[in-house]
Design a protein around this motif. Sequence first.
Motif, short mmCIF file in Angstrom:
data_model
loop_
_atom_site.label_atom_id
_atom_site.label_comp_id
_atom_site.label_asym_id
_atom_site.label_seq_id
_atom_site.Cartn_x
_atom_site.Cartn_y
_atom_site.Cartn_z
N PHE A 4 0.80 -1.21 0.00
CA PHE A 4 0.00 0.00 0.00
C PHE A 4 0.84 1.27 0.00
CE2 PHE A 4 -2.65 -3.28 2.02
CZ PHE A 4 -3.62 -3.36 1.04
N SER A 5 2.17 1.12 -0.09
CA SER A 5 2.98 2.34 -0.02
C SER A 5 2.82 3.19 -1.28
CB SER A 5 4.44 2.01 0.21
OG SER A 5 4.95 1.31 -0.88
N VAL A 6 2.37 2.55 -2.37
CA VAL A 6 2.17 3.33 -3.59
C VAL A 6 1.07 4.38 -3.38
CG1 VAL A 6 0.56 1.67 -4.60
CG2 VAL A 6 1.87 3.13 -6.08
N PHE A 7 0.11 4.07 -2.52
CA PHE A 7 -0.93 5.07 -2.22
C PHE A 7 -0.34 6.26 -1.48
CE2 PHE A 7 -3.62 1.12 -2.29
CZ PHE A 7 -4.17 1.39 -3.52
N GLY A 8 0.57 5.95 -0.56
CA GLY A 8 1.23 7.04 0.17
C GLY A 8 2.04 7.93 -0.75
N ILE A 9 2.72 7.28 -1.72
CA ILE A 9 3.56 8.05 -2.65
C ILE A 9 2.70 8.94 -3.53
CG2 ILE A 9 5.11 7.83 -4.61
CD1 ILE A 9 6.06 5.17 -3.27
N ALA A 10 1.66 8.32 -4.14
CA ALA A 10 0.78 9.11 -5.01
C ALA A 10 0.08 10.20 -4.20
CB ALA A 10 -0.23 8.22 -5.70
N GLY A 11 -0.29 9.86 -2.95
CA GLY A 11 -0.96 10.83 -2.09
C GLY A 11 -0.06 12.01 -1.78
N SER A 12 1.22 11.73 -1.52
CA SER A 12 2.14 12.84 -1.21
C SER A 12 2.32 13.74 -2.44
CB SER A 12 3.48 12.31 -0.73
OG SER A 12 4.24 11.82 -1.79
N GLY A 13 2.31 13.10 -3.63
CA GLY A 13 2.40 13.89 -4.86
C GLY A 13 1.19 14.80 -5.01
N MET A 14 -0.02 14.25 -4.74
CA MET A 14 -1.23 15.06 -4.86
C MET A 14 -1.22 16.20 -3.85
SD MET A 14 -4.38 12.50 -5.44
CE MET A 14 -3.90 10.83 -5.20
N ASN A 15 -0.76 15.88 -2.65
CA ASN A 15 -0.68 16.88 -1.59
C ASN A 15 0.21 18.04 -2.02
OD1 ASN A 15 -1.10 17.93 0.91
ND2 ASN A 15 0.51 16.71 1.90
N ALA A 16 1.40 17.68 -2.56
CA ALA A 16 2.36 18.70 -2.96
C ALA A 16 1.79 19.56 -4.09
CB ALA A 16 3.66 18.04 -3.40
N GLN A 17 1.15 18.90 -5.07
CA GLN A 17 0.64 19.66 -6.21
C GLN A 17 -0.54 20.53 -5.80
OE1 GLN A 17 2.40 19.91 -8.76
NE2 GLN A 17 3.73 18.15 -8.43
N SER A 18 -1.36 20.06 -4.84
CA SER A 18 -2.50 20.90 -4.45
C SER A 18 -2.01 22.10 -3.65
CB SER A 18 -3.54 20.09 -3.68
OG SER A 18 -3.13 19.89 -2.37
N LEU A 19 -0.91 21.93 -2.89
CA LEU A 19 -0.33 23.10 -2.22
C LEU A 19 0.17 24.10 -3.25
CD1 LEU A 19 1.03 24.10 0.69
CD2 LEU A 19 3.05 23.63 -0.65
N ARG A 20 0.78 23.58 -4.32
CA ARG A 20 1.29 24.45 -5.38
C ARG A 20 0.14 25.21 -6.04
NH1 ARG A 20 4.13 21.83 -10.44
NH2 ARG A 20 4.74 23.66 -11.63
N LEU A 21 -0.98 24.48 -6.26
CA LEU A 21 -2.16 25.14 -6.85
C LEU A 21 -2.69 26.23 -5.93
CD1 LEU A 21 -4.38 22.43 -8.54
CD2 LEU A 21 -3.51 24.51 -9.55
N ASN A 22 -2.67 25.95 -4.61
CA ASN A 22 -3.12 26.95 -3.64
C ASN A 22 -2.27 28.20 -3.71
OD1 ASN A 22 -5.33 25.88 -2.42
ND2 ASN A 22 -4.16 24.73 -0.89
N LEU A 23 -0.95 28.00 -3.82
CA LEU A 23 -0.04 29.14 -3.88
C LEU A 23 -0.25 29.94 -5.17
CD1 LEU A 23 3.20 27.62 -2.40
CD2 LEU A 23 1.66 29.23 -1.35
N VAL A 24 -0.50 29.21 -6.27
CA VAL A 24 -0.77 29.90 -7.54
C VAL A 24 -2.02 30.75 -7.40
CG1 VAL A 24 -1.51 29.53 -9.91
CG2 VAL A 24 0.39 28.22 -9.02
#
Lengths: 138, 131
Positions: A4-24
């Motif tokens: 299940f670590s692939v979910f954690g990896i993809a989740g961290s990517g989504m988290n990072a990108q949504s923070l980036r979208l928030n900053l934009v």
Amino acid sequence: MSTFSVFGIAGSGMNAQSLRLNLVASNIANANSVSSSVEEVYKSRQPVFAAELNKLNDKSKTGSGVRIKGIVESDAPTIMEYNPNHPMANKDGYIFKPNVDTIEEMANMMSASRSYQNNVEVFNTSKQQILQTLRMGQ
Amino acid sequence: MTISFDNALGLHPQALALRERRGEVLASNLANSETPEYKARDLDFSSVLRKEMNVGNKGLNRTHNAHFQTSNTLLGGEVKYRIPNQASLDGNTVEAHIEQTKHAENSVQYQASLTFLNGKFSGLMTAIRGE
């Protein structure tokens, strides 16, 4: 558990990108926030990403997610404009505009949303795979 | 007489585990597609398989009980760094389109391994029922 670590990896990517979208969003929303001094004026904010290095160096772990290292304010010079009639003008008649480059932010937004989509795709595919594996032998 | 699952299922469980591990590596490549200095990585499946096939699943002969058992799993696959077609200025070597195709490829191969395994299982079930 490794499965299940692939979910954690993809989740961290989504988290990072949504923070980036928030900053934009924040940068674009404040692109015209005028101020009367250099210190007070809004400055463009950008995220800094880093791979989870502790996992990267550990040979037993293959995947590594994204860590948000921090948010930095852009060093680009703010725009100083002579506009004595503006209500925010300082005593010399200058107003200060943020150093947000809206075109750059739009490109940033597209890149972030595409990366987010990639992560969602990985997440969905992995979920399908694991569900099928759970049904194995039936 | 007992059924040895190791013999009955062949190489497929290990192949499935390797696919899963490769999926994890590819997922972290895509997650880190914007991380400065991140280097894209991948598992070299064919070299691992070739090694397995040449040496055979036997590995080293154990002539004494105290000898360690050599692992005959495919999971020892080495993680290697990808060579980028177009390197970017921030030191990141992830190219999203390549990772996407590799991910698609890997998930199809995962499906294939899973199908083979399911076939093996249904074969076993038929043998057990004896109909």
